[in-house]
Structures are given as C-alpha cells and as structure tokens.
Design a protein around this motif. Structure first.
Motif, short mmCIF file in Angstrom:
data_model
loop_
_atom_site.label_atom_id
_atom_site.label_comp_id
_atom_site.label_asym_id
_atom_site.label_seq_id
_atom_site.Cartn_x
_atom_site.Cartn_y
_atom_site.Cartn_z
N PHE A 90 33.37 68.71 -64.34
CA PHE A 90 32.22 69.19 -65.11
C PHE A 90 32.38 70.64 -65.54
N PHE A 91 32.81 71.52 -64.66
CA PHE A 91 32.83 72.95 -64.98
C PHE A 91 33.83 73.27 -66.09
N THR A 92 35.01 72.64 -66.04
CA THR A 92 35.98 72.84 -67.12
C THR A 92 35.45 72.29 -68.43
N ALA A 93 34.82 71.12 -68.37
CA ALA A 93 34.25 70.52 -69.57
C ALA A 93 33.18 71.43 -70.16
N ALA A 94 32.33 71.99 -69.30
CA ALA A 94 31.27 72.88 -69.78
C ALA A 94 31.86 74.11 -70.44
N PHE A 95 32.90 74.68 -69.82
CA PHE A 95 33.54 75.88 -70.36
C PHE A 95 34.14 75.60 -71.74
N LEU A 96 34.86 74.51 -71.87
CA LEU A 96 35.49 74.18 -73.15
C LEU A 96 34.44 73.86 -74.22
N ILE B 184 26.20 64.99 -76.20
CA ILE B 184 26.90 65.71 -75.14
C ILE B 184 26.14 65.66 -73.81
N PRO B 185 24.83 65.89 -73.76
CA PRO B 185 24.13 65.78 -72.46
C PRO B 185 24.21 64.36 -71.87
N THR B 186 24.14 63.35 -72.74
CA THR B 186 24.26 61.98 -72.27
C THR B 186 25.65 61.74 -71.70
N TRP B 187 26.68 62.24 -72.38
CA TRP B 187 28.07 62.14 -71.91
C TRP B 187 28.24 62.83 -70.56
N LEU B 188 27.66 64.02 -70.41
CA LEU B 188 27.76 64.75 -69.15
C LEU B 188 27.11 63.97 -68.01
N TYR B 189 25.99 63.33 -68.30
CA TYR B 189 25.31 62.56 -67.25
C TYR B 189 26.10 61.31 -66.89
N LEU B 190 26.58 60.58 -67.91
CA LEU B 190 27.27 59.33 -67.63
C LEU B 190 28.64 59.55 -66.99
N LYS B 191 29.33 60.61 -67.38
CA LYS B 191 30.69 60.84 -66.85
C LYS B 191 30.69 61.63 -65.56
N PHE B 192 29.79 62.63 -65.47
CA PHE B 192 29.83 63.53 -64.31
C PHE B 192 28.56 63.47 -63.46
N ALA B 193 27.60 62.61 -63.84
CA ALA B 193 26.31 62.50 -63.13
C ALA B 193 25.58 63.83 -63.09
N VAL B 194 25.63 64.56 -64.21
CA VAL B 194 24.98 65.87 -64.29
C VAL B 194 23.56 65.70 -64.83
N PRO B 195 22.53 66.15 -64.09
CA PRO B 195 21.14 65.99 -64.54
C PRO B 195 20.77 67.01 -65.62
N ASP B 196 19.57 66.85 -66.18
CA ASP B 196 19.13 67.74 -67.26
C ASP B 196 18.99 69.18 -66.81
N SER B 197 18.75 69.41 -65.51
CA SER B 197 18.61 70.78 -65.01
C SER B 197 19.92 71.55 -65.07
N PHE B 198 21.05 70.85 -65.27
CA PHE B 198 22.35 71.52 -65.45
C PHE B 198 22.85 71.40 -66.88
N SER B 199 22.71 70.22 -67.49
CA SER B 199 23.21 70.07 -68.86
C SER B 199 22.40 70.90 -69.85
N GLY B 200 21.09 71.07 -69.60
CA GLY B 200 20.27 71.90 -70.48
C GLY B 200 20.77 73.33 -70.55
N PRO B 201 20.99 73.99 -69.41
CA PRO B 201 21.55 75.35 -69.46
C PRO B 201 22.92 75.45 -70.13
N ILE B 202 23.75 74.39 -69.99
CA ILE B 202 25.04 74.42 -70.67
C ILE B 202 24.84 74.46 -72.19
N LEU B 203 23.91 73.64 -72.68
CA LEU B 203 23.60 73.68 -74.11
C LEU B 203 23.05 75.04 -74.50
N ALA B 204 22.24 75.63 -73.62
CA ALA B 204 21.67 76.94 -73.91
C ALA B 204 22.75 78.01 -74.02
N ILE B 205 23.69 77.99 -73.09
CA ILE B 205 24.79 78.96 -73.13
C ILE B 205 25.60 78.77 -74.41
#
Length: 425
Positions: free
Chosen positions: A331-337, A265-286
């Motif tokens: 990104f935000f909708t993807a993170a929420f879902l 999932i973090p790799t997908w977020l980076y490749l699709k939305f260019a989201v760095p670890d400083s954002f994808s990490g907290p999404i995993l945490a939530i």
C-alpha cells in the motif's frame, strides 16, 4: 462529482494586488494576481469551499460504500452516470452560457448540490444513489459551461494562465481537504459516541445545508460583473470549430484511458490492500495538494517551454508512475507512486484550460468548454463502468495497462497536432 478537478488566501486583497471587477493591470508589476479581477478570485474561493464537500463525497462513494458491501460495479455505475449526465447537458448549458450569459446560469445551477447531498444522507439504496449521482452531473455541466468561460472573459490573455492556475490550486485545495476529512472520522466517532454510518449520514446532512449558502454568495460576488452581449444563435457554429474538435477529440483519448482506473483508485486500494476510507481519503488529499503545488509552477514552465511542450512534458513524465502501479504489492509504495503520478499528470490541467480558451473565439468559450468536457467524459464514464467490472473480477493490473496505452496515444497526438498552433486571444 465536481472534483477537478484542487491554501489560504490573505484577507487583505491589496496585498495580492487584486483588481476591482473588470479592472485590468499589467502582471509585470510583481504581483502574480495583479491582472485577475477580485470577483474572479472570490468566485473561485466560494467554489473551492463547495469542492470540500464534493471531495468528501467522492471518498464516500468510491471508498466507504465498498466497505459496507456496495459492489464495485455499482460504484462504477454511479461515477459513470454522473459523467454521462454531465455529458448530455453540458452542451445545451454551454450554448445558453454563450447566448444568455454565464452568471445567472452558474447561480441557478449551484442549487443542485443540496438535493444531491440530501439523497446520499437519507439512503444507501443503489437506485437513489445513482439518481443523486446524475443530479451531481447536472451541476458539473453548469460549472463547466460557465466558470472557465467567466475566468477567460474577465482576464486579459497575458493573465489567463495565472487565473486558471489560481482556480485549479484553490479548487484542488478544497477537494484535498474534503478527501482528507475521513481520516478523522474514527476518532471523531469515538469522541461523539456515534457509529461510522451515522457519522457519515450526519456529515452529508451538514454539507447539504452548507451548500444552500453557495447561490446567494455567488450572486453577491458576481452582481457587479458585466457580461457583453454574445453572438447570434449560430455564432458558436462558426470559424474555429475544426480546431476545437481536434483538441477535444485528442483529449478524449486520455479521458477514455483514465476512466478505466483513475476514478476508481480508492476502490482499487480497498479491494487490493483492504485500505478503508480513513486512509484512502487522505491519500487522495495528498495527491490533490501535490497537484496544487505543481500547478503553481505551471505558468513559469509554460513561459519557458511554451504551453504545448509544457503540457506534453508533464503528462508524459507521469506515465511511468501510473503503469508501475499495476505491479506494486504494498500500500505505501502504491500511495507514493500515485501521489507523484497525479501531481505530474495534472500540472498540465490549468495550462490545458487556458490553451483551449485561447484557441477559440470569445463568443464560443462556453460552448467550447462544454464540448471539450462532453467529448472527454462520455468515453471516460463508459470506461469507468468497465473498470469497475474489471476490478470486481479480481484483475487489479489490467486497468492501469490499458489506461497507459491510451495516454501514450493521446499525448503523442496532442503534440503533433498543436505544436504550431497559435492562440487567437
């Protein structure tokens, strides 16, 4: 790595109704933890601290490494190698756990994270990181062969769902905090005047040193736990293996599907939305925090619906959210879902653990936990490698759709096979 897959506990143990080692107490007294031995609670706390480091490492591998140019195929290979190593060693560890005892094996195995974190701190060479991931698989094999069996051995059947839920919540909390930590790295780097790469390396060194405290802590906590002599060398081959193979085989269908995308999932977020670890990490945490919150209600849900129906209900409800992720464009909708999907799917995890420990005989629990994990992780590890290759090709929808199909099959079969199965103790 050991991310099982999940809040602060008052220091006053009596406030929680904790028992001395081996003590039993009726859980009807009003305290949910009345029947959970103090040694089990403290063991879970120590391992949850360990999970903080593993949560951070998961984000480092799956989100930060792609940022610095490590291909998604290599990330998938690292995650897959960790799972395959665990799969190869978990059954031997499970047999040792049943025949020789759980405590000593767990304490010895907890030495493994130190060289693993050290290797990641020293280099980003692909071969070394793959080898370090395999070392993480060894530790996970030990964990899976001992921890669930220790919890089941030391708790009465009526307290088992609560004990496993506690383990899941605290473990998930540790992982969540570790996954959230990269959010603070940009500001921390500015404050200390350190570049991101050097900051990551420094943290990995720190986690390596902290992990050295785990073995003596576990030894102190578990020294008073008495383990009964296990069965003969062939006891694990006896009655009950049929139902164990059914459980593990059906569960592996879900594992096979999950491998295509969930670890990536973090790799997908980076490749699709260019989201760095400083954002994808907290999404995993939530997401992990949501798992813990949901797991807190699992025992009550199981008491109303029954374990099997509660598992099927929570897992089935998550499918729509997972499949919907394939078609989300922001990104935000993807993170929420993703957060909702993860919370729903994993509400069932402590119930699954408790159910498995209840349908096998006590002398088979270490082997059962290991076998179930092996049969789940082998296809999961292989499809993670495949999923990494699919993402590297630029197809960001297919992994979710394939995973959803396998989930439907696995959840349906689980209900049909286990709806009338009774636990043995």
């Amino acid at each position: 790595m050991l991310i099982r897959s999940p809040f602060d506990i008052p220091s006053n143990h009596h406030e929680w109704g904790l028992q001395e080692v081996g003590a039993r107490g009726p859980s009807s007294r009003g305290n949910l933890l009345a029947g959970v031995p103090r040694s089990i609670v403290l063991m879970v706390i120590v391992l949850s601290i360990n999970n903080f480091a593993f949560g951070y490492l998961m984000v480092y591998i799956s989100a930060y490494l792609p940022e610095i140019g490590v291909p998604a195929t290599t990330v998938g290979l690292m995650l897959g190698m960790e799972g395959l190593t665990m799969a190869v060693m978990a059954i031997p560890f499970g047999i040792i756990s049943d025949r020789k005892g759980r405590k000593r094996l767990l304490i010895t195995g907890s030495l493994g994270p130190f060289p693993m974190f050290l290797a990641f701190a020293l280099t980003t060479d692909a071969a070394v990181m793959i080898a370090a991931s395999a070392l993480g698989g060894l530790f996970e094999g030990v964990y899976l062969a001992t921890v669930n069996a220790l919890i089941a051995d030391q708790t009465a059947p009526e307290d088992r769902n609560v004990a496993f839920t506690l383990s899941f919540i605290l473990g998930g909390a540790g992982s969540a905090l570790g996954m959230a930590f990269p959010f603070f790295l940009p500001e921390l780097g500015i404050l200390l005047g350190i570049e991101k790469a050097a900051l990551h390396a420094g943290l990995l060194y720190i986690f390596a040193l902290i992990s050295l405290a785990t073995p003596p802590a576990l030894w102190s906590i578990l020294s008073g736990v008495k383990e009964s002599v296990r069965g003969s060398p062939g006891a694990w081959r006896g009655k009950g293996l049929g139902i164990l193979f059914k459980f593990s085989g059906i569960n592996s269908i879900i594992g096979l599907g999950a491998g295509f995308i969930i670890p990536l999932i973090p790799t997908w977020l980076y490749l699709k939305f260019a989201v760095p670890d400083s954002f994808s990490g907290p999404i995993l945490a939530i997401a992990n925090a949501t798992i813990g919150l949901g797991a807190a209600f699992s025992p009550k849900l199981a008491s109303k619906l029954g374990s099997v129906k509660a598992i099927v209900f929570t897992q089935g409800l998550s499918l729509a959210f997972m499949v919907a992720l394939a078609f989300i464009g922001d990104f935000f909708t993807a993170a929420f879902l993703y957060v909702i999907r993860t919370g729903l799917m994993n509400m069932a995890s402590p119930l699954m653990d408790a159910f498995l420990m209840g349908i096998v005989h006590p002398e088979q629990r270490g082997f059962a936990s290991s076998l179930n994990s092996v049969i789940w992780r082998i296809p999961n590890s292989i499809t993670t490698i495949i999923g990494g290759a699919i993402l590297a090709s630029g197809n960001f929808e297919l992994p979710f759709l394939v995973a959803g199909g396998f989930y439907v099959v696995g959840i349906s079969l689980f209900y049909l096979v286990f709806k009338d199965v009774k636990q043995v103790g």
